[in-house]
Design an enzyme around this catalytic site. Structure first.
Site, short mmCIF file in Angstrom:
data_model
loop_
_atom_site.label_atom_id
_atom_site.label_comp_id
_atom_site.label_asym_id
_atom_site.label_seq_id
_atom_site.Cartn_x
_atom_site.Cartn_y
_atom_site.Cartn_z
N CYS A 2 0.79 -1.23 0.00
CA CYS A 2 0.00 0.00 0.00
C CYS A 2 0.83 1.29 0.00
CB CYS A 2 -0.91 0.04 1.21
SG CYS A 2 -2.04 -1.33 1.30
N ARG A 27 5.81 -0.11 -5.06
CA ARG A 27 5.57 -0.80 -3.79
C ARG A 27 4.67 -2.01 -3.96
NH1 ARG A 27 6.72 2.38 0.60
NH2 ARG A 27 5.05 1.53 1.87
N TRP A 72 -2.66 -2.90 -1.72
CA TRP A 72 -2.17 -4.26 -1.92
C TRP A 72 -3.01 -5.11 -0.98
CZ3 TRP A 72 0.34 -8.21 0.81
CH2 TRP A 72 0.99 -9.17 0.03
N ASN A 96 -2.41 2.21 5.37
CA ASN A 96 -1.39 1.20 5.05
C ASN A 96 -1.11 0.44 6.34
OD1 ASN A 96 0.87 -0.23 4.36
ND2 ASN A 96 2.19 1.56 4.06
N GLY A 97 -1.13 -0.89 6.27
CA GLY A 97 -0.87 -1.69 7.48
C GLY A 97 -1.99 -2.68 7.72
N GLU A 462 19.87 -16.85 -3.80
CA GLU A 462 19.53 -15.51 -4.26
C GLU A 462 19.32 -15.49 -5.78
OE1 GLU A 462 18.41 -13.03 -2.98
OE2 GLU A 462 18.79 -11.39 -4.36
N LYS A 466 15.79 -14.40 -7.57
CA LYS A 466 15.72 -13.33 -8.56
C LYS A 466 14.99 -13.84 -9.81
CE LYS A 466 16.30 -10.45 -6.90
NZ LYS A 466 16.68 -10.30 -5.52
N GLU A 469 11.09 -14.66 -9.16
CA GLU A 469 10.17 -13.58 -8.80
C GLU A 469 9.83 -12.68 -9.98
OE1 GLU A 469 11.43 -10.88 -5.68
OE2 GLU A 469 13.49 -10.95 -6.37
N HIS A 485 19.42 -37.11 -2.71
CA HIS A 485 18.50 -37.58 -1.66
C HIS A 485 17.05 -37.40 -2.09
CE1 HIS A 485 21.74 -38.38 1.10
NE2 HIS A 485 22.29 -37.23 0.70
N LYS A 584 7.22 -4.05 -2.62
CA LYS A 584 8.61 -3.69 -2.32
C LYS A 584 8.88 -3.71 -0.83
CE LYS A 584 12.74 -2.26 -3.24
NZ LYS A 584 13.63 -3.34 -3.68
C1 F6R Z 1 13.50 -9.99 -3.30
C2 F6R Z 1 13.24 -8.97 -2.30
C3 F6R Z 1 12.66 -9.40 -1.00
C4 F6R Z 1 13.22 -8.55 0.16
C5 F6R Z 1 12.47 -8.89 1.46
C6 F6R Z 1 13.02 -8.13 2.64
O1 F6R Z 1 14.06 -9.45 -4.46
O2 F6R Z 1 13.47 -7.82 -2.52
O3 F6R Z 1 12.84 -10.76 -0.77
O4 F6R Z 1 14.59 -8.82 0.28
O5 F6R Z 1 11.11 -8.60 1.30
O6 F6R Z 1 12.86 -6.76 2.47
P1 F6R Z 1 13.73 -5.72 3.31
O7 F6R Z 1 15.14 -5.91 2.92
O8 F6R Z 1 13.17 -4.39 2.92
O9 F6R Z 1 13.49 -6.05 4.76
#
Ligand code: F6R
Length: 589
Positions: A2, A27, A72, A96-97, A462, A466, A469, A485, A584
């Site tokens: 949001c 976001r 969101w 938001n929240g 990681e 990437k 997602e 396994h 985000k």
């Molecule tokens: C993936 C990504 C998320 C954040 C996670 C933590 O590309 O960006 O997995 O790493 O939501 O977010 P922060 O770092 O803001 O606590």
């Protein structure tokens, strides 16, 4: 997650609110809406889907004051009724929240005669505010009561029918800033929404902000208080695409310069890097990519500093039995500094131990509430998929270790320093590799596997995150030794297996695992450190990482995987900066 925008000033509010909402799109959202006063009456427009859908239903009106929201969905489906703003009685509000006790509150408000159209906790909050506040004179004292009634997290921007000149804002646990500019005053969930007009802003913290046309006032315990103005010191370009087709590509391309600046800054101000050698045990708590950076950090701390280091997912850590002791350290890693589970873990850890935040967003909750903080100085990261922040988080762990090496192993510290000087140019080289052929091969597949051992497994986690997602290609990561396994049964003719080989101590073991997948027909892409010898039958394609010391190679190895993910998603035509269902900043648990 949001986004909130509010404007009160000289200009027409509608285009400013829409533009503000667009700058918060990153976001993540699934509906949007605005409310404004025109001729002292509230008008509300809201629509499911993209902001462009909202624009289609807007009319032209004379208005200088309004609020807007990108939602969101958490409580109720993403549709027009659940979209914000919500109006109940005299109150129009965006939120938001998550209000955790909204069920109980709703029951009480239903008994008082309130009715609800939506499934949201936000409409309940609007009814509660309406129930508490009946006149303009009671607004500040009424809003102050919310802190003791609401459970959960919230950031609100509120309009009252009987006060068409002001917007009210307050927050607990969800981000919200306010800003003054020459054209009027703003409320926003994040800095990019105001940067076109001003670089100066205020944090609301625990206060209630009143946004008038020409002033912002803050109240705490019903008294007006003074707040320090803050300045966003990063380049305004860091919040725009600057000629790149996507924020993600732009942010990857910023990495060499950011790494350079980071090193110059912290190497000249090493006192800003806290010493961790005094702790008996270290916990690192984070979510998502920050969790992967933490795994890399823990591996290196254990290897070089001999301190037992445990990495925990914030969403688990906060709920399980903990064994924290007062001479432990808990490190919280978060780009946004607003991730709800990481904040909760920080508050829990603070009851017993010392805390250190590794954070990007200046003034965010984790930055403010941690006893010590290291800012990674990545500037605004807009693309939902983190890249530059991840790289700088890993570099921060490297730096924490480097600081100790100066005392315990000066020889090695010299080598690391020497390699730090090469880092940015090596990153640039990795960015300039031509990934086209490999991208074409991977884009065709529905399933991809990433494998590695020890640090290479964490890097692979990681790389895999990437890819999945933003390209929506299903991708699994396995500690290479685990393949046989069970999972190896999933390998079919041409299944892509991406292997990370940078750890000199273990890579030969991983090679045996790669061979096992090749023997079952896998397409093998190997991402390896230049100095490691591998036979040509181990891979179909090869990407090489320059051979620097461990504490610098760890920063480099992820870059090709960030780029592969980007180019595969581009090849498949997806909305790279705003992947579906993702936000985000995950400000709800
Ligand atoms: C993936 C990504 C998320 C954040 C996670 C933590 O590309 O960006 O997995 O790493 O939501 O977010 P922060 O770092 O803001 O606590």
């Amino acid at each position: 997650m949001c986004g909130i925008i509010g404007y009160n000033g000289k200009e027409n509010a509608i285009p400013i609110l829409i533009e503000g909402l667009k700058s918060l799109e990153y976001r993540g959202y699934d509906s949007s809406g605005i409310a404004y006063f025109t001729n002292n009456k509230i008008k509300i427009f809201k629509e499911q889907g993209r902001i462009e859908e909202l624009e289609k239903i807007l009319v032209s009106d004379d208005t200088n004051i309004g609020i807007g929201h990108t939602r969101w969905a958490t409580h109720g489906r993403p549709n027009n009724i659940n979209a914000h703003p919500h109006k109940v009685g005299n109150v129009t509000l965006v939120h938001n929240g998550i209000i955790e006790n909204y069920h109980e509150l709703k029951e009480e408000l239903l008994k008082k005669g309130y009715t609800f159209k939506s499934e949201t906790d936000t409409e309940v909050a609007a009814a509660l505010v309406d129930d508490l506040i009946k006149t303009k004179e009671n607004i500040i004292s009424g809003l102050a009561k919310l802190k003791n009634i609401l459970k959960g997290s919230y950031a609100f921007a509120i309009l009252f029918d009987f006060d068409p000149d002001n917007i009210y804002a307050l927050r607990y646990g969800s981000p919200l800033i306010v800003a003054e500019s020459s054209i009027g005053n703003f409320i926003a969930s994040d800095i990019p929404a105001i940067l076109k007009y001003t670089k100066n802003y205020y944090l609301i913290d625990d206060s209630i902000a009143v946004i008038t046309k020409d002033k912002i006032k803050f109240y705490l315990n019903n008294q007006e208080i003074h707040k320090e103005k803050l300045t966003f010191n990063h380049d305004i370009m860091s919040a725009t695409k600057g000629g790149y087709s996507h924020f993600m590509l732009k942010e990857i391309n910023e990495e060499p310069e950011l790494v350079d600046k980071y090193l110059k800054y912290y190497l000249n101000n090493l006192e800003l890097i806290p010493s961790i050698s005094k702790y008996k045990k270290i916990y690192i708590v984070a979510c998502g990519s920050a969790y992967h950076a933490s795994l890399i950090g823990s591996y290196l701390i254990e290897k070089y500093l001999n301190i037992e280091t445990k990495v925990e997912l914030a969403s688990e850590f906060r709920y399980k039995k903990n064994f924290l002791k007062k001479d432990d350290l808990v490190i919280l890693v978060s780009q946004s500094g607003e991730t709800a589970d990481t904040i909760a873990s920080l508050r829990l850890a603070k009851e017993t131990t010392k805390t250190l935040g590794i954070v990007n967003v200046v003034g965010s909750t984790i930055a403010r509430e941690s006893q010590e903080v290291i800012y990674i100085n990545a500037g605004c990261e807009i693309a939902v998929a983190t890249t530059k922040a991840f790289t700088l988080q890993v570099l921060t762990f490297s730096m924490l270790i480097y600081k100790e090496l100066l005392k315990i192993d000066p020889e090695l510290s010299k080598e690391v320093l020497n390699d730090y000087n090469k880092l940015s140019q090596e990153i640039r080289k990795l960015i300039n590799i031509d990934y086209k052929d490999i991208v074409n091969k991977i884009s065709k597949h529905k399933d991809v596997f990433f494998i590695g051992r020890l640090i290479d497994y964490y890097l692979a986690l990681e790389g895999s995150l990437k890819l999945k997602e933003i390209s929506y290609i299903h991708s699994e990561t396995y500690a290479a030794g685990e393949l046989k396994h069970g999972t190896i049964s999933l390998i079919e003719e041409n299944t892509p297996v991406i292997s990370v080989l940078t750890d000199k101590s273990i890579y030969e073991k991983t090679i045996s695992n790669i061979k096992e997948t090749k023997a079952r027909g896998a397409y093998s892409l190997v991402i390896k450190r230049e100095c490691l010898n591998i036979a040509s039958d181990v891979y179909d394609d090869l990407i090489e990482i320059p051979d620097l010391s461990d504490l610098t190679t760890c920063v480099l190895s992820v870059i090709p995987m960030q780029l592969l993910a980007y180019y595969v998603a581009l090849n498949l035509g997806y909305d790279i900066d705003k992947p579906r269902n993702l936000a985000k900043s995950v400000t709800v648990e």
